[in-house]
Design a protein around this motif. Sequence first.
Motif, PDB file in Angstrom:
ATOM      1  N   GLN A 108      20.354  17.791   7.963  1.00 14.48           N
ATOM      2  CA  GLN A 108      19.611  16.567   7.679  1.00 14.48           C
ATOM      3  C   GLN A 108      18.309  16.886   6.964  1.00 14.48           C
ATOM      4  OE1 GLN A 108      19.711  13.541   7.420  1.00 14.48           O
ATOM      5  NE2 GLN A 108      21.337  12.700   8.705  1.00 14.48           N
ATOM      6  N   VAL A 109      17.837  15.878   6.237  1.00 11.84           N
ATOM      7  CA  VAL A 109      16.591  16.004   5.476  1.00 11.84           C
ATOM      8  C   VAL A 109      15.668  14.864   5.877  1.00 11.84           C
ATOM      9  CG1 VAL A 109      15.557  15.942   3.181  1.00 11.84           C
ATOM     10  CG2 VAL A 109      17.724  17.147   3.542  1.00 11.84           C
ATOM     11  N   GLN A 110      14.403  15.171   6.041  1.00 17.95           N
ATOM     12  CA  GLN A 110      13.409  14.157   6.372  1.00 17.95           C
ATOM     13  C   GLN A 110      12.382  14.071   5.240  1.00 17.95           C
ATOM     14  OE1 GLN A 110      13.867  16.873   8.762  1.00 17.95           O
ATOM     15  NE2 GLN A 110      15.636  15.672   9.401  1.00 17.95           N
ATOM     16  N   LEU A 111      11.984  12.834   4.933  1.00 16.65           N
ATOM     17  CA  LEU A 111      10.939  12.588   3.942  1.00 16.65           C
ATOM     18  C   LEU A 111       9.782  11.898   4.650  1.00 16.65           C
ATOM     19  CD1 LEU A 111      13.083  11.208   0.972  1.00 16.65           C
ATOM     20  CD2 LEU A 111      12.382  13.560   1.403  1.00 16.65           C
ATOM     21  N   VAL A 112       8.596  12.462   4.521  1.00 18.30           N
ATOM     22  CA  VAL A 112       7.413  11.897   5.159  1.00 18.30           C
ATOM     23  C   VAL A 112       6.401  11.529   4.079  1.00 18.30           C
ATOM     24  CG1 VAL A 112       5.525  12.295   6.766  1.00 18.30           C
ATOM     25  CG2 VAL A 112       7.806  13.236   7.248  1.00 18.30           C
ATOM     26  N   GLU A 113       6.065  10.246   4.037  1.00 17.94           N
ATOM     27  CA  GLU A 113       5.155   9.717   3.029  1.00 17.94           C
ATOM     28  C   GLU A 113       3.766   9.535   3.602  1.00 17.94           C
ATOM     29  OE1 GLU A 113       8.756   6.785   1.585  1.00 17.94           O
ATOM     30  OE2 GLU A 113       7.531   6.537   3.361  1.00 17.94           O
ATOM     31  N   SER A 114       2.785   9.558   2.712  1.00 12.51           N
ATOM     32  CA  SER A 114       1.413   9.253   3.112  1.00 12.51           C
ATOM     33  C   SER A 114       0.651   8.763   1.890  1.00 12.51           C
ATOM     34  CB  SER A 114       0.725  10.477   3.709  1.00 12.51           C
ATOM     35  OG  SER A 114       0.653  11.521   2.771  1.00 12.51           O
ATOM     36  N   GLY A 115      -0.457   8.073   2.145  1.00 12.28           N
ATOM     37  CA  GLY A 115      -1.350   7.717   1.056  1.00 12.28           C
ATOM     38  C   GLY A 115      -1.430   6.257   0.688  1.00 12.28           C
ATOM     39  N   GLY A 116      -0.644   5.419   1.307  1.00 11.93           N
ATOM     40  CA  GLY A 116      -0.728   4.000   0.988  1.00 11.93           C
ATOM     41  C   GLY A 116      -2.010   3.382   1.520  1.00 11.93           C
ATOM     42  N   GLY A 117      -2.234   2.112   1.173  1.00 11.70           N
ATOM     43  CA  GLY A 117      -3.417   1.438   1.673  1.00 11.70           C
ATOM     44  C   GLY A 117      -3.745   0.198   0.892  1.00 11.70           C
ATOM     45  N   LEU A 118      -4.943  -0.319   1.140  1.00 10.53           N
ATOM     46  CA  LEU A 118      -5.433  -1.532   0.492  1.00 10.53           C
ATOM     47  C   LEU A 118      -6.540  -1.153  -0.480  1.00 10.53           C
ATOM     48  CD1 LEU A 118      -5.800  -4.629   0.241  1.00 10.53           C
ATOM     49  CD2 LEU A 118      -7.331  -4.498   2.222  1.00 10.53           C
ATOM     50  N   VAL A 119      -6.376  -1.552  -1.740  1.00 11.39           N
ATOM     51  CA  VAL A 119      -7.398  -1.288  -2.755  1.00 11.39           C
ATOM     52  C   VAL A 119      -7.603  -2.552  -3.574  1.00 11.39           C
ATOM     53  CG1 VAL A 119      -6.899   1.183  -2.929  1.00 11.39           C
ATOM     54  CG2 VAL A 119      -5.704  -0.442  -4.427  1.00 11.39           C
ATOM     55  N   GLN A 120      -8.634  -2.518  -4.403  1.00 14.76           N
ATOM     56  CA  GLN A 120      -8.903  -3.648  -5.276  1.00 14.76           C
ATOM     57  C   GLN A 120      -8.334  -3.393  -6.664  1.00 14.76           C
ATOM     58  OE1 GLN A 120     -13.137  -4.487  -5.110  1.00 14.76           O
ATOM     59  NE2 GLN A 120     -12.853  -5.685  -3.234  1.00 14.76           N
ATOM     60  N   ASP A 121      -8.184  -4.460  -7.395  1.00  7.95           N
ATOM     61  CA  ASP A 121      -7.697  -4.427  -8.773  1.00  7.95           C
ATOM     62  C   ASP A 121      -8.488  -3.380  -9.571  1.00  7.95           C
ATOM     63  OD1 ASP A 121      -7.103  -7.130 -11.185  1.00  7.95           O
ATOM     64  OD2 ASP A 121      -6.614  -4.996 -11.226  1.00  7.95           O
ATOM     65  N   GLY A 122      -7.756  -2.465 -10.241  1.00  4.92           N
ATOM     66  CA  GLY A 122      -8.388  -1.443 -11.060  1.00  4.92           C
ATOM     67  C   GLY A 122      -8.645  -0.125 -10.369  1.00  4.92           C
ATOM     68  N   GLU A 123      -8.480  -0.081  -9.063  1.00  2.62           N
ATOM     69  CA  GLU A 123      -8.733   1.152  -8.326  1.00  2.62           C
ATOM     70  C   GLU A 123      -7.500   2.065  -8.323  1.00  2.62           C
ATOM     71  OE1 GLU A 123     -12.318  -0.240  -5.347  1.00  2.62           O
ATOM     72  OE2 GLU A 123     -10.295  -0.070  -4.525  1.00  2.62           O
ATOM     73  N   SER A 124      -7.637   3.193  -7.630  1.00  2.00           N
ATOM     74  CA  SER A 124      -6.589   4.212  -7.641  1.00  2.00           C
ATOM     75  C   SER A 124      -6.139   4.561  -6.222  1.00  2.00           C
ATOM     76  CB  SER A 124      -7.096   5.483  -8.323  1.00  2.00           C
ATOM     77  OG  SER A 124      -7.461   5.240  -9.660  1.00  2.00           O
ATOM     78  N   LEU A 125      -4.916   5.057  -6.139  1.00  2.00           N
ATOM     79  CA  LEU A 125      -4.364   5.611  -4.908  1.00  2.00           C
ATOM     80  C   LEU A 125      -3.468   6.783  -5.273  1.00  2.00           C
ATOM     81  CD1 LEU A 125      -3.157   2.600  -2.690  1.00  2.00           C
ATOM     82  CD2 LEU A 125      -4.935   4.262  -2.097  1.00  2.00           C
ATOM     83  N   ARG A 126      -3.302   7.696  -4.315  1.00  2.00           N
ATOM     84  CA  ARG A 126      -2.384   8.813  -4.501  1.00  2.00           C
ATOM     85  C   ARG A 126      -1.428   8.861  -3.332  1.00  2.00           C
ATOM     86  NH1 ARG A 126      -3.140  15.233  -3.929  1.00  2.00           N
ATOM     87  NH2 ARG A 126      -1.835  15.945  -5.662  1.00  2.00           N
ATOM     88  N   LEU A 127      -0.141   8.777  -3.629  1.00  2.00           N
ATOM     89  CA  LEU A 127       0.894   8.887  -2.612  1.00  2.00           C
ATOM     90  C   LEU A 127       1.451  10.309  -2.586  1.00  2.00           C
ATOM     91  CD1 LEU A 127       2.946   5.617  -3.253  1.00  2.00           C
ATOM     92  CD2 LEU A 127       0.899   5.927  -1.856  1.00  2.00           C
ATOM     93  N   SER A 128       1.822  10.738  -1.394  1.00  2.00           N
ATOM     94  CA  SER A 128       2.455  12.043  -1.223  1.00  2.00           C
ATOM     95  C   SER A 128       3.735  11.877  -0.429  1.00  2.00           C
ATOM     96  CB  SER A 128       1.530  13.013  -0.477  1.00  2.00           C
ATOM     97  OG  SER A 128       0.319  13.205  -1.166  1.00  2.00           O
ATOM     98  N   CYS A 129       4.686  12.743  -0.711  1.00  2.00           N
ATOM     99  CA  CYS A 129       5.941  12.733   0.043  1.00  2.00           C
ATOM    100  C   CYS A 129       6.419  14.170   0.189  1.00  2.00           C
ATOM    101  CB  CYS A 129       6.990  11.900  -0.666  1.00  2.00           C
ATOM    102  SG  CYS A 129       8.614  11.953   0.121  1.00  2.00           S
ATOM    103  N   ALA A 130       6.605  14.584   1.423  1.00  2.00           N
ATOM    104  CA  ALA A 130       7.058  15.937   1.708  1.00  2.00           C
ATOM    105  C   ALA A 130       8.464  15.907   2.301  1.00  2.00           C
ATOM    106  CB  ALA A 130       6.101  16.628   2.670  1.00  2.00           C
ATOM    107  N   ALA A 131       9.331  16.736   1.755  1.00  2.00           N
ATOM    108  CA  ALA A 131      10.698  16.845   2.255  1.00  2.00           C
ATOM    109  C   ALA A 131      10.820  18.077   3.140  1.00  2.00           C
ATOM    110  CB  ALA A 131      11.679  16.934   1.096  1.00  2.00           C
ATOM    111  N   SER A 132      11.581  17.920   4.211  1.00  2.00           N
ATOM    112  CA  SER A 132      11.816  19.052   5.100  1.00  2.00           C
ATOM    113  C   SER A 132      13.220  18.946   5.677  1.00  2.00           C
ATOM    114  CB  SER A 132      10.788  19.089   6.231  1.00  2.00           C
ATOM    115  OG  SER A 132      10.878  17.929   7.029  1.00  2.00           O
ATOM    116  N   GLY A 133      13.699  20.054   6.220  1.00  2.00           N
ATOM    117  CA  GLY A 133      15.020  20.051   6.815  1.00  2.00           C
ATOM    118  C   GLY A 133      15.937  21.041   6.139  1.00  2.00           C
ATOM    119  N   ASN A 134      17.210  20.683   6.104  1.00  2.00           N
ATOM    120  CA  ASN A 134      18.249  21.570   5.577  1.00  2.00           C
ATOM    121  C   ASN A 134      18.341  21.417   4.057  1.00  2.00           C
ATOM    122  OD1 ASN A 134      20.244  23.482   5.968  1.00  2.00           O
ATOM    123  ND2 ASN A 134      21.869  21.954   6.069  1.00  2.00           N
ATOM    124  N   ILE A 135      17.442  22.076   3.342  1.00  2.00           N
ATOM    125  CA  ILE A 135      17.340  21.917   1.887  1.00  2.00           C
ATOM    126  C   ILE A 135      17.764  23.196   1.188  1.00  2.00           C
ATOM    127  CG2 ILE A 135      15.779  21.493  -0.040  1.00  2.00           C
ATOM    128  CD1 ILE A 135      14.007  19.924   1.960  1.00  2.00           C
TER     129      ILE A 135
END
Length: 119
Positions: A1-28
């Motif tokens: 099995q493989v697991q994906l764990v995300e992070s980095g979401g949130g609330l921002v205002q128009d024109g701002e920035s965000l960075r999302l991350s996703c790490a995979a782990s398991g039987n790869i």
Amino acid sequence: QVQLVESGGGLVQDGESLRLSCAASGNIFVINAMGWYRQAPGKQRDLVAVITRADGPKYADSVKGRFTISGDSSKNTVYLQMNSLKPEDTAVYYCYAAVHDYNLQGDYWGQGTQVTVSS
């Protein structure tokens, strides 16, 4: 099995920035593609950006020039840098990976992370 764990979401205002991350782990054995989809309320899940081993990065037309996808193969991690965010970018963002374990290839999804852009 493989697991994906995300992070980095949130609330921002128009024109701002965000960075999302996703790490995979398991039987790869090898990751053939990794990227991001998003789903707004009442709409289908659509591709945002993906990196494939065969073709490199691809983007939805709506995010070209604003979003950048990158990866760190040593960490089995993909990032999505989102700049100049707009209210229409509001959605749940899902990490996706096409992974070949030591037997066969499967498609895997993260649990989703909410991105909200206020006007």
